[in-house]
Write a protein that holds these residues in place. Structure first.
Motif, PDB file in Angstrom:
ATOM      1  N   LEU A 239      -8.319  11.816  -1.111  1.00  0.00           N
ATOM      2  CA  LEU A 239      -7.609  10.958  -0.159  1.00  0.00           C
ATOM      3  C   LEU A 239      -8.120   9.532  -0.285  1.00  0.00           C
ATOM      4  CD1 LEU A 239      -5.875  10.501   2.491  1.00  0.00           C
ATOM      5  CD2 LEU A 239      -7.933  11.171   3.756  1.00  0.00           C
ATOM      6  N   ARG A 240      -7.207   8.574  -0.224  1.00  0.00           N
ATOM      7  CA  ARG A 240      -7.527   7.159  -0.152  1.00  0.00           C
ATOM      8  C   ARG A 240      -6.642   6.523   0.916  1.00  0.00           C
ATOM      9  NH1 ARG A 240     -11.069   9.017  -2.945  1.00  0.00           N
ATOM     10  NH2 ARG A 240     -11.688   8.332  -5.044  1.00  0.00           N
TER      11      ARG A 240
ATOM     12  N   THR B 162       1.329  -2.479  -0.938  1.00  0.00           N
ATOM     13  CA  THR B 162       1.324  -2.395  -2.392  1.00  0.00           C
ATOM     14  C   THR B 162       2.473  -1.525  -2.862  1.00  0.00           C
ATOM     15  OG1 THR B 162      -0.100  -1.965  -4.312  1.00  0.00           O
ATOM     16  CG2 THR B 162      -0.174  -0.357  -2.528  1.00  0.00           C
ATOM     17  N   GLU B 163       2.765  -1.608  -4.151  1.00  0.00           N
ATOM     18  CA  GLU B 163       3.787  -0.756  -4.752  1.00  0.00           C
ATOM     19  C   GLU B 163       3.124   0.245  -5.682  1.00  0.00           C
ATOM     20  OE1 GLU B 163       7.092  -1.328  -8.134  1.00  0.00           O
ATOM     21  OE2 GLU B 163       7.475  -2.558  -6.349  1.00  0.00           O
TER      22      GLU B 163
ATOM     23  N   LEU C 214       4.316   0.874  -0.346  1.00  0.00           N
ATOM     24  CA  LEU C 214       3.406   1.493   0.615  1.00  0.00           C
ATOM     25  C   LEU C 214       2.881   0.432   1.566  1.00  0.00           C
ATOM     26  CD1 LEU C 214       1.249   3.756  -1.754  1.00  0.00           C
ATOM     27  CD2 LEU C 214       3.443   4.276  -0.680  1.00  0.00           C
ATOM     28  N   PRO C 215       2.840   0.714   2.870  1.00  0.00           N
ATOM     29  CA  PRO C 215       2.301  -0.267   3.819  1.00  0.00           C
ATOM     30  C   PRO C 215       0.784  -0.291   3.790  1.00  0.00           C
ATOM     31  CG  PRO C 215       2.933   1.741   4.967  1.00  0.00           C
ATOM     32  CD  PRO C 215       3.346   1.929   3.528  1.00  0.00           C
ATOM     33  N   ALA C 216       0.201  -1.321   4.346  1.00  0.00           N
ATOM     34  CA  ALA C 216      -1.256  -1.387   4.490  1.00  0.00           C
ATOM     35  C   ALA C 216      -1.717  -0.286   5.433  1.00  0.00           C
ATOM     36  CB  ALA C 216      -1.668  -2.757   5.017  1.00  0.00           C
ATOM     37  N   GLY C 217      -2.874   0.285   5.132  1.00  0.00           N
ATOM     38  CA  GLY C 217      -3.436   1.326   5.990  1.00  0.00           C
ATOM     39  C   GLY C 217      -2.842   2.702   5.796  1.00  0.00           C
TER      40      GLY C 217
END
Length: 418
Positions: free
Chosen positions: A299-300, A306-307, A313-316
């Motif tokens: 998991l990260r 970012t793409e 993908l949203p932050a967090g």
């Protein structure tokens, strides 16, 4: 077979909750991952009122593992921590990003790199030989039961842990890795099992740390106690957390690799030919790692928008990479569902990637080489039998029971390392 979510359409399958440990014990996640790689390689996976972005292609998995600036480990590395803060953040190697991670890792790496672990080769081979000493001339043995004992026997020696404690530590490690599995689960359920394992392992290592503080030592625990990061020693909790992480990492990686490989060689009928030929063990070990992919996921969390794989993908956002899926990616591996003992090239990600590449990589490879060499030298044939059971775990891709029928060699065998 139910598959993970795809964009809406007439052929959209029903969702499969890959965060459910039962799926990995009773279903076929590889079928789900294969479909996902083709249709939804980065997709949202709802689970238990939460959710995560599921990443299945080799190229995308490598990006997540290598780009620690965009995909941080400090908010948890396993699905069991989804939606919760990680108490080990910034204190445990696995839950710390560079540059602090780099400074923490260097002293341990000095004791665990290829040159350092080579001096332990005779000890490791002796441990393996002991584990295999009771193989029958002809009969059924449980590979999982044999190999589950190896990691603690080796790591316990490197950490200076008493032999008498190894069986208990093995069981506690398995309770922590697979608290949902009935083999190790306590009557009060998985949460109580995990809590008991955490409590007893941390209490055990606390006693070991106190002993090292009194008498010193040059084992791995002594190295952690002497470690200086940014001019300060690790606090006691960080030392305990890293002892815990080292033990669990070894318990996941080492036993399930030879078990998975030998089960497949028994199923395919290739064991006898391969063991008699004396295979190149370095290539065999890498293919066994790819095939088993013993650490199922990591998991990260994104640190910024970012793409990835064409998806924004949203932050967090929590992001889960599936190592077993990446290691069957058809765009990277020819015949990925075939066990090829001499596969070259073999760009598997079974040991992770980037800054968090498995710190015990050299020790794991040394142990696995000894296991295959000693097993081939003793066993002429391995045949499948019923009763194989997979671990009920989202993290460990392995086995609680792996029975096979073995026939021992009538004289000294190949041992065939090349």
């Amino acid at each position: 077979m139910r598959l993970i979510p795809a964009p809406p359409g007439p052929d959209r399958p029903a969702p499969l909750d890959l965060a459910d440990p039962t799926i990995h014990a009773t279903d076929d996640p590889h079928a789900a991952w294969r479909w996902a790689r083709a249709h939804a390689p980065v997709s949202w996976q709802p689970t238990g009122g939460l959710g995560f972005w599921s990443v299945t292609r080799h190229a995308d998995v490598r990006i997540v593992l290598r780009d620690h600036q965009t995909f941080t480990s400090e908010r948890g590395t396993l699905l069991t921590l989804l939606g919760k803060p990680d108490p080990a953040s910034g204190r445990q190697l696995a839950a710390t990003d560079p540059p602090r991670h780099t400074r923490m890792r260097a002293p341990l790496h000095g004791q665990l790199d290829t040159a350092a672990v080579a001096r332990h080769a005779p000890m490791i081979r002796a441990r393996v030989a002991t584990l295999l000493s009771d193989l029958p001339e002809e009969g059924v043995v449980d590979l999982a039961g044999i190999f589950n004992r190896l990691p603690v026997a080796v790591l316990g020696t490197l950490m200076g842990l008493p032999d008498a404690d190894w069986d208990r530590l093995t069981r506690l490690a398995m309770m922590a890795i697979a608290p949902d599995d009935e083999t190790w689960q306590l009557p009060r359920g998985p949460v109580a099992t995990l809590q008991r394992a955490h409590r007893e392992l941390f209490a055990y290592f606390q006693d070991q740390v106190r002993q090292r503080q009194r008498r010193g030592g040059d084992d791995l625990i002594g190295t952690l106690l002497a470690l200086q990061v940014d001019g300060a020693a690790l606090d006691p909790g960080a030392v305990l957390s890293n002892c815990y992480s080292l033990l669990l990492g070894a318990a996941v990686t080492v036993p399930n690799v030879p078990t998975a490989a030998l089960l497949e060689l028994a199923r395919s009928g290739d064991y006898g030919r391969l063991s008699a030929a004396g295979p190149r063990l370095d290539l065999l070990v890498e293919e066994a790692l790819r095939w088993a992919s013993p650490a199922n996921h990591f998991l990260r969390h994104t640190t910024r928008e970012t793409e990835l794989g064409g998806v924004q993908l949203p932050a967090g956002a929590p992001v889960v990479v599936w190592l077993g899926s990446a290691n069957r990616d058809e765009s990277v591996f020819v015949d990925p569902y075939v066990f090829v003992p001499d596969r070259q090239p073999n760009r598997h990600v079974a040991l992770g990637g980037g800054a968090h590449y498995c710190i015990g990589y050299a020790l794991a490879r040394l142990m696995l080489t000894a296991v295959f060499d000693e097993f081939f030298a003793r066993v002429a044939e391995v045949r499948p039998v019923d009763g194989v059971r997979h671990i009920r775990s989202t993290f460990a891709a392995g086995f609680t029971h792996a029975p096979v029928r073995v026939t021992r060699r009538t004289s000294a065998g190949t041992g065939g390392a090349r």
